[in-house]
Structure formats: C-alpha cells, structure tokens
Design an enzyme around this catalytic site. Structure first.
Site, short mmCIF file in Angstrom:
data_model
loop_
_atom_site.label_atom_id
_atom_site.label_comp_id
_atom_site.label_asym_id
_atom_site.label_seq_id
_atom_site.Cartn_x
_atom_site.Cartn_y
_atom_site.Cartn_z
CB CYS A 2 40.59 55.45 38.83
SG CYS A 2 41.56 55.08 40.31
N GLY A 28 39.56 49.66 36.82
CA GLY A 28 39.67 49.52 38.26
C GLY A 28 38.68 48.51 38.81
CG ASN A 101 42.43 57.99 35.82
OD1 ASN A 101 43.11 57.18 36.43
ND2 ASN A 101 42.44 58.07 34.50
N GLY A 102 44.47 59.24 38.36
CA GLY A 102 45.84 59.70 38.26
C GLY A 102 46.55 59.54 39.59
CE1 TYR A 258 47.02 44.45 30.82
CE2 TYR A 258 46.86 46.34 32.28
CZ TYR A 258 46.66 45.00 32.04
OH TYR A 258 46.10 44.20 32.99
CB SER A 304 45.85 43.95 26.32
OG SER A 304 45.02 44.10 27.45
CG ASP A 366 51.47 39.51 27.51
OD1 ASP A 366 50.38 40.07 27.27
OD2 ASP A 366 51.75 39.03 28.61
CG ASP A 367 49.60 43.67 27.32
OD1 ASP A 367 50.35 43.98 28.26
OD2 ASP A 367 48.59 42.97 27.47
#
Length: 505
Positions: A2, A28, A101-102, A258, A304, A366-367
């Site tokens: 988030c 998010g 966040n987490g 990413y 990314s 790609d990442d």
C-alpha cells in the site's frame, strides 16, 4: 503493498495528501482514503477505486484541518470490501486514526487477544484494524491522566513491537496532538520523512516513497529507521526514539525489482540505479548462456523493466527497441485480484509494434516472472507479430515462495517457478530460451548503489522468512484461506461466536 502518507502543516493539508496519494497510486489501486484532524475532530472519506475517482470537490471540502493521513490500498489481508479501506479509526484513547503498509503474520492471534484480554472489538478481517487496536491499547496503558507526551507514545510503540509480528510501516494521527509514524524492527516496508520550512514554521511529511515528498516540494530528510518511532506535534516539533530491542534493516528486495517507482530512493539506494545494475548483472549471465549473434534486439516489458533492459542492451552492444506500447489507463496486472482479470487485461494493457518484431530474434526483458500469465501472453504476442525467436529474461530470480509481508503472492500453486525447473518454466511461457537473474546478483545490484545495505527480505526468492515465525503449517493455512474464502469467513464467524460465549461464561 500500500502507499501511506501523513502530513503536519500550518495550512490545510487535504490537497497535499490527495497529491501525495496520486504520486503513490502505483502502490495500490483498490481503494483510497484521507482523514484530517481539526482541533479534536477527525474528518474522513474513503472508498474503493483510484484516487482520481474516489475524491470529488465536495469530498475535499469536507476534509478541513492542518494535519492528516492518507492511504492507497492494495489488499493482501482481509478482502477488497469498501469497509476495509483505510484509514481506520478508534475513539479511545484520545481518538486515533491509522493507515498501514505491510502485513501482520500473527494478526489472527492478536485479534483473539484483543477480545479476550484487552476487551477490544475488531469489526473487519483487516490486520490493519488489529494493528490500530493494539496501538490504542498500548497507548492507554502508557498514559496517565488526560494528557499525552512523546515518551508515552514511544513506550506504547515499544510494547507494540513486542506483540506484533510481520511487516508494518505506519502513519497515525492522534486527535489534537499530532502525527505518530513507525516502522517494524526489520524495516521491511519503506518509510521516509520530508521537511519544509514554511512561512508559519516547519512542516513535515511522512510517506512510503521519497517521490511523494519531492513531488510536493518537500526536502527529503531521511528514512525512518527500522523499529524507530517519529512523533510530530501540531506545532511542527519532531521527536524520535528507537523503540525496538534489536532492530536490523532488511528492506524488501522486491521493492527495488518492481513495487517502487524508479525515481524513488529507498534506504539510501536509488531504485533507478539499482535496476540499471540489475541489467548489468543480467547481461553478464546472458553473455555466458546465450551464444553470440543469437539476439537481434532487446525489448523491455514496460514499465518497470525499462532501466534493466536499457543497461543490458548497452552492455551487450545490442539494439534497444520499444516493441510494446502500454495503455496507461489499464491497471498493473500484478496487483489485480483474480487470475482471469489479470489474463484478460494483458492484451488491453500492451500492444505490439509489428515492424519491430518481424523476422527478428528478440530478447524480452521483464522485471520478474510471478504467475507467468503476463509472460506467456507477451511471448505469444511477439510471435504473432512476426518474431522468429523469443528469448525471455527476468531481472529477478525465480519467484518460488509465497510472500507474507504485504505482496500478493500467498499460494505456491500460483507461482509458476514453484516446483518447476527453469526449463519447465520456459516451456510453460512458450519461450525459446529463458534466463533468470541470480539472487546474489540481485542483492549485489542494490548493495552497489548503497554499500550500507547488506541484508534483504527476499523470502519470495529464497524461502527465508526473516521474522522467524513462518512455518510450513502457516503457509498451508494461508493457502487454504485463499482458496476457500467463503469457508474461512464462516469459520471466522464461529470463532467470534465462541469468543462471545466465553465472555458470557
């Protein structure tokens, strides 16, 4: 994953928080919320959707005050219900709002403890509401009388660290007092502080990424240390204290791969330069494994992977081309809930430029490769556009294990690399060849940018869960809950009923 932000200013902060959330929108897309503090009163508005869709002029006018917090939500625990949009609020003690966040790994146990021992009711299936109530309870125990001081808050955060497990970067507002922010003792999720010397005095912002600070004209001050708590009162005075017993910085490696924006700096390491280094080390491995002359052109999968692909092409002296054009009005497929929705959106999100592929041997960069859905669709798009050979390269190592610290990788069955060899993954995504970054090279890419960073949370790559509380049984239960959401809700209701009966007895 988030995005969170908190601001203490000497002028209205609703627009500042809104603009910060726009800068953090990549973290998010499920829901957004803002809560402001004026006097001893909170005003809050939150709903499902993107920031630009959630807030209208009338909503912004209803958010007065010179301090507040906000969040953009990507659900990793609970559900995508609008009731679980953040911030969350409790009215005692003092009145507290919180955004997180987490992901807490022991939130279910804490929920039972809060009900049985602390006499607190949790109304949702969100670990963030659990975290808020733990904080509120510990603040209540740490304070005497009717006043609140920084030492009591730091004592409360210290007690919280002893009870809570998992990853958490937090901003919270205490009515009439100020902004409290803190980070888990491992520093898994990012959090930083910005400063501005306003005409009426100092102003502060705390946010998930430095881009949210700099985009609003604040000066980057520093990162919040693992285990550290920051308190900024309504007059702009900043207090800080280390509140964990044995803090050790282990930032999430996937942030650099990413999650974070390339123009952010996390724990002293530029995300952009880390990705350039990833490309450099990946080029060395491709040089060893792919014969010279087998590649005509290098193309990134936007966005990314672009820095890694550019550096890779430079190191291998190959042509770099943009073969895919991204529709910027389609969300990031990795953070879309539901496999069917992710698969459907790939071709809506990307369109191939046929002339760049025709009769060429193409190296796609790609990442990372998580579920393989996007990779498989992209390889097919390259072939349909005329590529004669498609080589796929990942700037990250194989994602083989669930992430329990806030990234939506909860089940092993969804991870294409889990239980498969590199050759088997290559066949699954229908590529002609596949090259993965080595884990040591990934860590070295970040450490090269900031040599002080030596330890990382990289559980999705190596299965090492640094909080020490993740067992195979835990992962099995997590997987069962994800695959049987309805039954899990029913079992949760029964548990709550049993707790109610125990309380009556």
């Amino acid at each position: 994953m988030c995005g969170i932000v908190g601001v203490v200013s000497h002028s209205p902060v609703n627009q500042l928080i809104y603009d910060a959330l726009l800068l953090l929108q990549h973290r998010g897309q499920d829901a957004a919320g803002i809560a402001t503090n004026h006097g001893n009163t909170f005003s809050m508005y939150k709903a499902n959707g993107l920031v630009r869709d959630v807030f209208r002029t009338r909503n912004m006018r209803s958010l007065p005050g010179n301090a507040g917090i906000g969040q953009v939500r990507y659900p990793t625990a609970g559900s995508s219900s609008e009731e679980e949009a953040q911030p969350f609020y409790v009215n005692a003690p003092f009145g507290i709002i919180l955004a997180h966040n987490g992901n807490l790994t022991n939130w279910e146990q804490l929920k039972i403890e809060l009900f049985k021992n602390d006499r607190r009711h949790i109304n949702t299936a969100s670990d963030s509401e659990v975290l808020l109530n733990v904080l509120a309870h510990e603040i209540q125990l740490a304070t005497t009388g009717y006043s609140l001081d920084p030492s009591a808050l730091f004592k409360a955060v210290s007690a919280l660290h002893r009870r809570v497990r998992g990853s958490y970067a937090v901003v919270s507002q205490i009515a009439g007092y100020g902004l409290l922010a803190f980070r888990d003792p491992f520093g898994i999720r990012p959090l930083c502080i910005g400063f501005n010397e306003g005409e009426a005095g100092p102003e502060y912002i705390v946010a998930s990424e430095s881009v949210a600070l700099e985009g609003l004209g604040f000066r980057f001050l520093r990162d919040v240390m693992p285990g550290e708590a920051i308190f900024i009162d309504m007059d702009g005075n900043l207090y800080n204290q280390q509140c964990a017993d044995n803090p050790v910085l282990n930032p999430c490696a996937f942030e650099f791969v990413y999650l974070a924006r390339p123009d952010s700096v996390i724990d002293g390491a530029s995300v952009y330069h880390s990705r350039l280094k990833m490309g450099e080390y990946l080029a060395e491995k491709i040089h060893r494994e792919i014969s010279s002359g087998a590649i005509d052109v290098v193309m990134p999968i936007p966005d990314s992977s672009r820095p890694a692909a550019m550096e890779l092409a430079h190191k291998l002296n190959l042509n770099y081309r943009e073969g895919f054009i991204k529709n910027r009005y389609i969300g990031r497929t990795f953070i879309m809930p539901g496999q069917a929705l992710r698969k459907k959106s790939v071709r809506q999100k990307l369109n191939a430029i046929g002339s760049e592929f025709k009769d060429k041997s193409v190296l796609l960069v790609d990442d990372s490769i998580v579920r393989g859905t996007t990779s498989r669709e992209i390889v097919q798009m390259a072939r349909e556009s005329g590529a004669k050979r498609v080589i796929f390269a990942s700037a990250a190592p194989p994602v083989q294990f669930p992430n329990v610290y806030g990234i939506d990788m909860p089940t092993r069955d969804e991870l294409i690399a889990h239980g498969r060899s590199q050759e088997e993954v290559c066949r699954e995504i229908t590529a002609d060849a596949l090259v993965y970054q080595d884990l040591d090279a990934l860590k070295r890419a970040i450490s090269d940018v900031n040599p002080a960073l030596r330890n990382f949370e990289a559980s999705c790559f190596d299965g090492n869960y640094i909080t020490g509380d993740i067992s195979r049984d835990y992962l099995d239960r997590l997987e069962y809950a994800r695959n049987h959401p309805k039954q899990q809700i029913e079992e949760g209701t029964k548990t709550q009923l049993n707790l109610n009966l125990a309380r009556v007895d």
